[in-house]
Design an enzyme around this catalytic site. Structure first.
Site, mmCIF file in Angstrom:
data_model
loop_
_atom_site.group_PDB
_atom_site.id
_atom_site.type_symbol
_atom_site.label_atom_id
_atom_site.label_comp_id
_atom_site.label_asym_id
_atom_site.label_seq_id
_atom_site.Cartn_x
_atom_site.Cartn_y
_atom_site.Cartn_z
ATOM 1 N N ARG A 204 0.783 -1.069 -0.130
ATOM 2 C CA ARG A 204 0.054 -0.021 0.129
ATOM 3 C C ARG A 204 0.937 1.365 0.026
ATOM 4 O O ARG A 204 1.903 1.333 0.756
ATOM 5 C CB ARG A 204 -0.865 -0.090 1.179
ATOM 6 C CG ARG A 204 -1.811 1.331 1.712
ATOM 7 C CD ARG A 204 -2.575 1.419 0.541
ATOM 8 N NE ARG A 204 -3.196 3.056 0.755
ATOM 9 C CZ ARG A 204 -4.093 3.405 1.735
ATOM 10 N NH1 ARG A 204 -4.710 2.149 2.533
ATOM 11 N NH2 ARG A 204 -4.489 4.491 1.928
ATOM 12 N N ARG A 213 -5.912 1.697 -4.456
ATOM 13 C CA ARG A 213 -5.128 1.007 -3.483
ATOM 14 C C ARG A 213 -5.171 -0.490 -3.226
ATOM 15 O O ARG A 213 -6.123 -0.881 -3.734
ATOM 16 C CB ARG A 213 -5.112 1.732 -2.258
ATOM 17 C CG ARG A 213 -6.322 1.291 -1.358
ATOM 18 C CD ARG A 213 -7.520 2.051 -1.526
ATOM 19 N NE ARG A 213 -7.352 3.743 -1.542
ATOM 20 C CZ ARG A 213 -7.380 4.469 -0.257
ATOM 21 N NH1 ARG A 213 -7.623 3.819 0.730
ATOM 22 N NH2 ARG A 213 -7.104 5.580 -0.293
ATOM 23 N N ASP A 216 -6.683 -1.409 1.627
ATOM 24 C CA ASP A 216 -6.925 -0.426 2.829
ATOM 25 C C ASP A 216 -7.773 -1.401 3.854
ATOM 26 O O ASP A 216 -8.542 -2.177 3.780
ATOM 27 C CB ASP A 216 -8.048 0.670 2.352
ATOM 28 C CG ASP A 216 -8.089 1.778 3.224
ATOM 29 O OD1 ASP A 216 -7.238 1.994 3.887
ATOM 30 O OD2 ASP A 216 -9.263 2.344 3.087
ATOM 31 N N ASP A 218 -9.289 -0.410 7.768
ATOM 32 C CA ASP A 218 -9.710 0.773 8.781
ATOM 33 C C ASP A 218 -10.393 0.088 9.921
ATOM 34 O O ASP A 218 -10.914 -0.819 9.773
ATOM 35 C CB ASP A 218 -10.643 1.664 7.934
ATOM 36 C CG ASP A 218 -9.935 2.505 6.904
ATOM 37 O OD1 ASP A 218 -8.847 2.718 6.910
ATOM 38 O OD2 ASP A 218 -10.749 3.152 6.136
#
Ligand code: ATP
Ligand code: PH2
Length: 279
Positions: A204, A213, A216, A218
């Protein structure tokens, strides 16, 4: 796991089964061993990234002076729980309470109770996304890597969602998104560190905001914790608006709640939800 220990923390307490012990008090001495990862502190050389042993020692003295309790077993438990609650980055704590002047009617050196307690598990929801490379394999590998961490257990994995890119430069490929539920003894920042480590393992890069990307990851929620600091905002500040998070989350857990609202309801209201395909 690394260890930080403090031995011989001494204060007067009033614990004991006998009335005269409660009235007069006597010295109690405590040793603590904190099992915690010191890697981040070693990198930053910042006391905020570790457990401050001075603060812990003061907390131990507060507990010796609290109560009084009848038993040193109770005092040891109170100390262990206070440390685990106050310091989520301590995965395990060993506490030894000494009562060298205990009313024992024969000559003796010391009497101790030694206990070991572990951090309770926390529940977190993580959201994964990928729109570069072999996205399906990337997500699969990322979930495996998270699961492989000794302090993480993946409890549920959502179906994959094929989603249109929201924000960022135009002309990006569609995303694959997925949500997972984990149980972890990592604290919130350690969990973010792990997510970013997994992102880095999948090459990344961060240059343009919301650009395409490879991966990811989160942190969406961590227990009911509300937190905002320079690295981490919980719950994730944009999750309640993102169909690409809410829809797979509601497929995985139809009863999930975010900020007091049903996730399935929030998903139905999100602007990007109509374009989402469940795979
Ligand atoms: N709950 C959270 N989960 C992940 N990162 C967070 C969170 N709260 C704050 N951050 C911070 O956001 C920074 C940017 O994260 P990232 O590069 O993944 O953003 P993004 O995925 O492009 O955009 P978005 O944050 O809108 O999803 C991270 O370095 C991290 O410190
Ligand atoms: N469809 C979709 N769009 C996005 C996504 C994502 O995961 N899926 N992630 C973003 C920033 O995190 C920005 N936009």
């Amino acid at each position: 796991m690394d260890r930080i220990s403090v031995t011989g923390i001494t204060a007067t307490g009033h614990h004991g089964v006998f009335e005269h012990e409660k009235r007069e008090g006597q010295p109690f001495t405590v040793d603590v061993v904190l099992h915690t990862d010191t890697t981040r502190a070693a990198l930053s050389d910042n006391v905020r990234d570790t457990v401050h042993y001075g603060e812990v020692s003061e907390l131990v003295v507060d507990q010796i002076q609290a109560g009084p309790w009848d038993l040193i077993e109770k005092l040891a438990e109170q100390i262990a729980q206070a440390i685990l609650t106050g310091y989520p980055s301590v995965a395990r704590v060993d506490v030894t309470v000494h009562k060298p002047q205990a009313p024992i009617p024969v000559p003796f050196d010391d009497v101790t109770v030694a206990i070991s307690r572990v951090q309770r598990e926390h529940r977190a929801v993580l959201a994964l996304g990928s729109n570069l490379g072999e996205s399906r394999q990337t997500l699969q590998a990322a979930v495996r890597e998270l699961q492989d961490h000794p302090q993480v257990r993946v409890e549920a994995v959502s179906p994959l969602a094929l989603t249109k890119p929201v924000g960022g430069p135009g002309g990006q490929p569609d995303y694959l998104n997925q949500v997972i539920a984990v149980r972890t003894t990592l604290d919130p920042h350690q969990l973010l560190d792990l997510c970013q480590q997994v992102e880095r393992e999948h090459h990344r890069t961060r240059t343009v905001r919301w650009e395409a990307r490879t991966l990811d990851v989160d942190v969406i929620t961590y227990d009911q914790l509300v937190l905002q600091d320079e690295r981490l905002t919980l719950p994730h500040p944009r999750a309640h608006l993102r169909g690409f998070v809410l829809a797979p989350w509601s497929w995985m857990d139809p009863d999930a709640v975010l900020g007091g609202q049903l996730v399935s309801r929030l998903a139905a209201q999100a602007e990007d939800t109509p374009g989402i395909i469940r795979l």
